[in-house]
Design an enzyme around this catalytic site. Structure first.
Site, PDB file in Angstrom:
ATOM      1  N   HIS A 525      11.247  63.682  36.711  1.00  0.00           N
ATOM      2  CA  HIS A 525       9.894  64.159  36.437  1.00  0.00           C
ATOM      3  C   HIS A 525       9.228  63.334  35.325  1.00  0.00           C
ATOM      4  O   HIS A 525       8.291  62.579  35.582  1.00  0.00           O
ATOM      5  CB  HIS A 525       9.947  65.645  36.059  1.00  0.00           C
ATOM      6  CG  HIS A 525       8.601  66.257  35.846  1.00  0.00           C
ATOM      7  ND1 HIS A 525       8.411  67.414  35.139  1.00  0.00           N
ATOM      8  CD2 HIS A 525       7.366  65.873  36.235  1.00  0.00           C
ATOM      9  CE1 HIS A 525       7.131  67.721  35.115  1.00  0.00           C
ATOM     10  NE2 HIS A 525       6.467  66.800  35.764  1.00  0.00           N
ATOM     11  N   HIS A 530       5.430  60.630  34.811  1.00  0.00           N
ATOM     12  CA  HIS A 530       4.547  60.671  33.638  1.00  0.00           C
ATOM     13  C   HIS A 530       4.605  59.388  32.814  1.00  0.00           C
ATOM     14  O   HIS A 530       3.585  58.721  32.598  1.00  0.00           O
ATOM     15  CB  HIS A 530       4.931  61.849  32.746  1.00  0.00           C
ATOM     16  CG  HIS A 530       4.501  63.180  33.262  1.00  0.00           C
ATOM     17  ND1 HIS A 530       3.387  63.833  32.806  1.00  0.00           N
ATOM     18  CD2 HIS A 530       5.044  63.986  34.208  1.00  0.00           C
ATOM     19  CE1 HIS A 530       3.261  64.983  33.433  1.00  0.00           C
ATOM     20  NE2 HIS A 530       4.254  65.103  34.291  1.00  0.00           N
ATOM     21  N   HIS A 716       5.208  62.764  42.136  1.00  0.00           N
ATOM     22  CA  HIS A 716       5.043  63.767  41.084  1.00  0.00           C
ATOM     23  C   HIS A 716       4.925  65.167  41.673  1.00  0.00           C
ATOM     24  O   HIS A 716       5.517  66.121  41.155  1.00  0.00           O
ATOM     25  CB  HIS A 716       3.810  63.464  40.229  1.00  0.00           C
ATOM     26  CG  HIS A 716       3.587  64.486  39.160  1.00  0.00           C
ATOM     27  ND1 HIS A 716       2.638  65.480  39.273  1.00  0.00           N
ATOM     28  CD2 HIS A 716       4.209  64.696  37.978  1.00  0.00           C
ATOM     29  CE1 HIS A 716       2.686  66.250  38.194  1.00  0.00           C
ATOM     30  NE2 HIS A 716       3.626  65.797  37.389  1.00  0.00           N
ATOM     31  N   ASN A 720       7.383  68.307  40.753  1.00  0.00           N
ATOM     32  CA  ASN A 720       6.724  69.148  39.753  1.00  0.00           C
ATOM     33  C   ASN A 720       6.386  70.547  40.252  1.00  0.00           C
ATOM     34  O   ASN A 720       6.733  71.535  39.617  1.00  0.00           O
ATOM     35  CB  ASN A 720       5.440  68.477  39.259  1.00  0.00           C
ATOM     36  CG  ASN A 720       4.766  69.286  38.178  1.00  0.00           C
ATOM     37  OD1 ASN A 720       5.253  69.374  37.058  1.00  0.00           O
ATOM     38  ND2 ASN A 720       3.653  69.927  38.520  1.00  0.00           N
ATOM     39  N   ILE A 864      -0.727  67.330  35.390  1.00  0.00           N
ATOM     40  CA  ILE A 864      -0.215  68.486  34.661  1.00  0.00           C
ATOM     41  C   ILE A 864       1.266  68.282  34.406  1.00  0.00           C
ATOM     42  O   ILE A 864       1.920  67.518  35.128  1.00  0.00           O
ATOM     43  CB  ILE A 864      -0.449  69.805  35.431  1.00  0.00           C
ATOM     44  CG1 ILE A 864      -0.128  71.033  34.578  1.00  0.00           C
ATOM     45  CG2 ILE A 864       0.375  69.822  36.707  1.00  0.00           C
ATOM     46  CD1 ILE A 864      -1.017  71.223  33.396  1.00  0.00           C
TER      47      ILE A 864
END
Length: 864
Positions: A525, A530, A716, A720, A864
């Site tokens: 993740h 990110h 993602h 997520n 997010i």
């Protein structure tokens, strides 16, 4: 004299004879409820009475100004009309303004850009400018701006916005070239100084802001990035001064102002996203004050005594105790926040929605089938790999770590392979492994020196005829007590359905789930989406003009990423933050992710390459995607390949429209600077790796952009948005363990005989960490009300070019077809892994979603 005669005869002066062009500006005034600027909004209204406060000047794309380095000629300034009478809503919303331009056709011709100056006291969000009936131009002219415009005094240079026409650098009208170049220079900044909220600077920094050494050695953390020991992708520079204790560490801002960390203002959450983010985050305000909350341990029974006890936090709520510490925590929280945090009846209950994994059946998650299925269709389906040698070996340096070869033997598994020998099972692609051994072993001594007690693990699985996976054995390993150089001490656990062996097996699966939870959060993740995407965000804004086709292609896939990463550095992945408090590597979490980044390869981040690397697929020219899955019922891969193919087709159609040959790729100065900066600065610790695409062909451009979009969107989404549906009930995916496996002759072993559930719960995540963890993943798993999904854009006029718009429509159509296919497959009982014993359909790669906790939807970006 003649002009005066004409004026006298016609009754009109020269000004009245000029043609007037009407424009419409759509913007969002700074909201009067935007926390603290009511006074500024009032002042803007007062000062508007004294004069015109927002001016716009066109820049010609046809006629150059010889006195200004042949930049496009500037038109006369025009001003927004009726600022005062245009109603500003108390809730976020758009306002439309008229603006009237004196049109000097021989001067301007066709405008290619405009300069805007804001002489108000507060900023506003400029969305669009649209011109109708421009002489010599067919149809309206659109300027898609989507940017905050601060008072002019805040800027050293003018704010310039271009039309939605797309140009390669070499094709840019000469009159706009300097404006294009200067805008990029402004966005790069000077490379020094502390950055302020109105600055628009994109620059790089190491991850040197996670620790807070001025608070003491317990809060010191190594700098990530810029070293062989701890390489890392770069993050956005803030320019904050160093700490007093360590000149290499950047000082941190106070926790309660954490959302004010610098990022370029256009990268901040929009008003709707900010309000939604805060609404979800309010339940976690306590966590932001984690040290104080942990001190409540003496007044809170910190164990779940039964699984029914856990269910109470969903069905009945968790009652917060009263006392001075709670008062200290809540005294600075605004009333509106408290209403979200606590029930309105004043009972002080934290209550969470029921996770999907236990909605249909409260215990199906404990089955071996579900344990294995989630490796293919859960929240972390990107780790499992095909076993290609037996017993499994290690890649750790034997000079440092001794013999780390697995102790799983033929005797453990050979009678469970449907009559196959181990060699036959390997040769026919029937054996698979979830391997969390090499990544964890080097850190186990340090991790286990804290309150955490855990193992490195290997899990072997067998592919059955019905397409499901059957766990065969779990190996749990610890470093040799005499030193790493003596290898590992390992024990193998086998499936069991009855008695204490069944309880031991459930614990063994829990240790595996704990490892997978940590690797998921830190690597699958955080690191692989990110952190790895942020350098592309920065480089794109620094080196690719908004006029550039690749900027227009990629920009939607960077929305909100710098913002959520900045929030993450401040309250989630920082020293003493929520992540360290809730996952087993604790203070070594980010350091461990840096060590794993050593093996990061950009070209392996795309789905086909990843599947081939893990041995989950083989190349097959007769298959639709050029490869064949070795587990046909692998929901993440099946749906992912459809999404990957749709993205790649869209990117190929788009890029081939602008780049008709490889030569154009090679000669595109902005593109080449962008790719050089991605490698040498953004992922600078990887700059000498031979695997980087050279960016010399259209194929390399298409593959690279497809990979970037995949990472930011579908990858993602897959890792997520299933967090709360699967892990919101923490026994399914515990995040840490507090005791080693019970051994015969020990009190814990005897207790396991009489009360196995209590031993299980005393081993995994405790009550307070559970509340922290599920509060966090509830936020992370929720879609905001203004989310923009794959195949969508937030502006219809994002480009003027017709063929790319048509290709984008085809992309959207293909994604809708993928949605229908996912629905059909989820309803087909042939595919056992798509729903499983818990009866949770696999929808994480379903392209669209509604707002909230849905367990589906692919946003364009890591938002997010």
């Amino acid at each position: 004299m003649l002009s005066h005669i004409v004026e006298a005869l016609t009754g009109k002066n020269e000004e009245e004879n000029k043609k007037k062009i009407k424009g419409k500006v759509v913007l969002m005034k700074k909201n009067v409820l935007d926390f603290n600027d009511f006074g500024g909004s009032v002042l803007d209204r007062v000062h508007e009475l004294l004069g015109q406060k927002v001016s716009l000047q066109f820049i010609s794309s046809i006629n150059g100004d010889p006195e200004n380095k042949l930049k496009g000629k500037l038109g006369r300034a025009a001003y927004l009309e009726d600022w005062i009478t245009t109603f500003t809503s108390l809730t976020p919303g758009d306002s439309a303004f008229h603006v009237t331009f004196d049109w000097e056709e021989e001067e301007i011709g066709i405008p290619g850009a405009f300069i805007i100056q804001n002489f108000h006291h507060t900023e506003f969000y400029l969305k669009t400018l649209t011109l109708e009936d421009v002489p010599g131009h067919h149809g309206p002219i659109h300027f898609v701006c989507n940017s905050w415009v601060y008072p002019a005094e805040k800027y050293k240079t003018d704010r310039v916005f271009f039309t939605n026409k797309t140009y390669l650098p070499s094709e840019t009208p000469e009159q706009l070239v300097k404006y294009r170049e200067e805008e990029l220079v402004n966005l790069r900044g000077s490379g020094s100084g502390q950055l302020e909220e109105w600055d628009r600077v994109y620059d790089y920094a190491y991850y040197n802001d996670l620790g807070d050494p001025d608070k003491g050695s317990d809060y010191a953390r190594p700098v990530l990035g810029g070293s062989v020991e701890y390489p890392y992708p770069r993050r956005g520079r803030t320019g904050r001064p160093p700490t007093k204790t360590d000149p290499n560490s950047e000082s941190r801002i106070p926790l309660l102002t954490s959302l004010d960390i610098y990022i370029p203002r256009d990268e901040r959450f929009g008003h709707l996203k900010m309000s939604d983010f805060l609404a979800y985050a309010l339940k976690s305000v306590v966590q932001f004050l984690l040290p104080e909350f942990e001190d409540l341990g003496d007044s809170i029974h910190n164990e779940f005594d039964s699984f029914e006890d856990i269910l109470q936090i969903y069905e009945g709520g968790f009652k917060l105790p009263e006392g001075p510490l709670l008062k200290n925590i809540f005294e600075n929280i605004p009333f509106e926040m408290l209403k979200e945090l606590l029930r309105s009846d004043g009972e002080g209950l934290l209550k969470f929605p029921l996770p999907q994994v236990i909605k249909d059946d409260k215990s199906a998650w404990r089955t071996d089938e579900e344990f294995a299925r989630e490796m293919l269709a859960g929240v972390n389906p990107v780790i499992i790999s095909r076993l290609q040698e037996f017993p499994p070996t290690s890649k750790l340096d034997p000079n440092l770590y001794g013999d780390q070869t697995s102790t799983i033997s033929g005797g453990h598994i050979e009678n469970k392979l449907d009559g196959l020998t181990i060699d036959e099972a390997i040769r026919t692609n029937k054996l698979f492994i979830l391997n969390h051994h090499d990544a964890l072993m080097p850190y186990l001594k340090r991790i286990n020196s804290t309150t955490t007690k855990t193992y490195a693990s290997r899990t072997l699985l067998f592919l059955q005829k019905d397409g499901s996976l059957k766990p065969l054995a779990i190996e749990l390993s610890l470093p040799h007590p005499d030193g790493y150089q003596f290898g590992a001490i390992s024990k193998v656990y086998l499936p069991a359905e009855h008695g204490i062996d069944s309880s031991i097996w459930q614990l063994a699966k829990a240790y595996v789930a704990i490892n997978d939870s940590g690797v998921h959060q830190l690597i699958s993740h955080w690191l692989n989406t990110h952190a790895s995407i942020e350098p592309f965000v920065i480089a794109t804004n620094r080196q690719l003009s908004v006029l550039h086709p690749i900027h227009k292609l990629l920009h939607p896939h960077f929305r909100d990423t710098m913002n959520i990463n900045a929030v993450g550095r401040q309250i989630l992945i920082n020293a003493g933050g929520i992540l360290e408090a809730t996952v087993f590597p604790a203070k070594y979490s980010m350091e461990m992710s840096a060590v794993i980044y050593k093996d990061w390869v950009f070209t392996e981040q795309g789905l086909p390459a990843d599947l081939l690397k893990r041995g989950m697929a083989v190349e097959d020219s007769n298959s639709p995607h050029g490869l064949r899955l070795l587990i046909e019922d692998y929901p993440y891969a099946v749906d992912g390949l459809e999404i990957w193919s749709a993205i790649k087709t869209w990117v190929q159609d788009y890029c081939n429209f602008y780049y008709t040959s490889d030569i154009l790729v090679q000669k595109d100065a902005e593109l080449q600077s962008w790719w050089t900066e991605v490698r040498e600065k953004g992922h600078g610790d990887k700059k000498n790796e031979p695997w980087w695409p050279k960016m010399q062909t259209r194929g390399e451009l298409v593959d690279s952009c497809t990979t970037i979009i995949w990472m930011a969107s579908a990858l993602h989404a897959a890792v997520n948005f299933g967090q709360y549906p699967y892990a919101g009930y923490l026994p399914v995916r515990p995040t840490l363990s507090r005791r080693f496996m019970p051994e015969p002759g020990k009190p814990e072993y005897d207790e396991l005989k009489t009360n196995p559930d209590k031993v299980f719960l005393k081993t995994i995540t405790a009550r307070l960490q559970t509340l922290l963890g599920i509060s966090l993943i509830e936020i992370l798993s929720s879609h905001s009300s203004d989310e923009v999904y794959l195949g969508q854009r937030d502006a219809l006029e994002w480009t003027k070019d017709v063929e790319p718009l048509e290709a984008f429509d085809r992309f959207g159509t293909k994604l809708r077809e993928v949605e229908e296919r996912i629905k059909q497959m989820n309803n087909d009982k042939k595919w056992r892994n798509r729903v499983g014993p818990v009866n949770v359909p696999y929808t994480l790669l379903y392209p669209t979603s509604e707002e909230g906790l849905t367990g589906k939807g692919i946003p364009n970006s890591v938002s997010i």
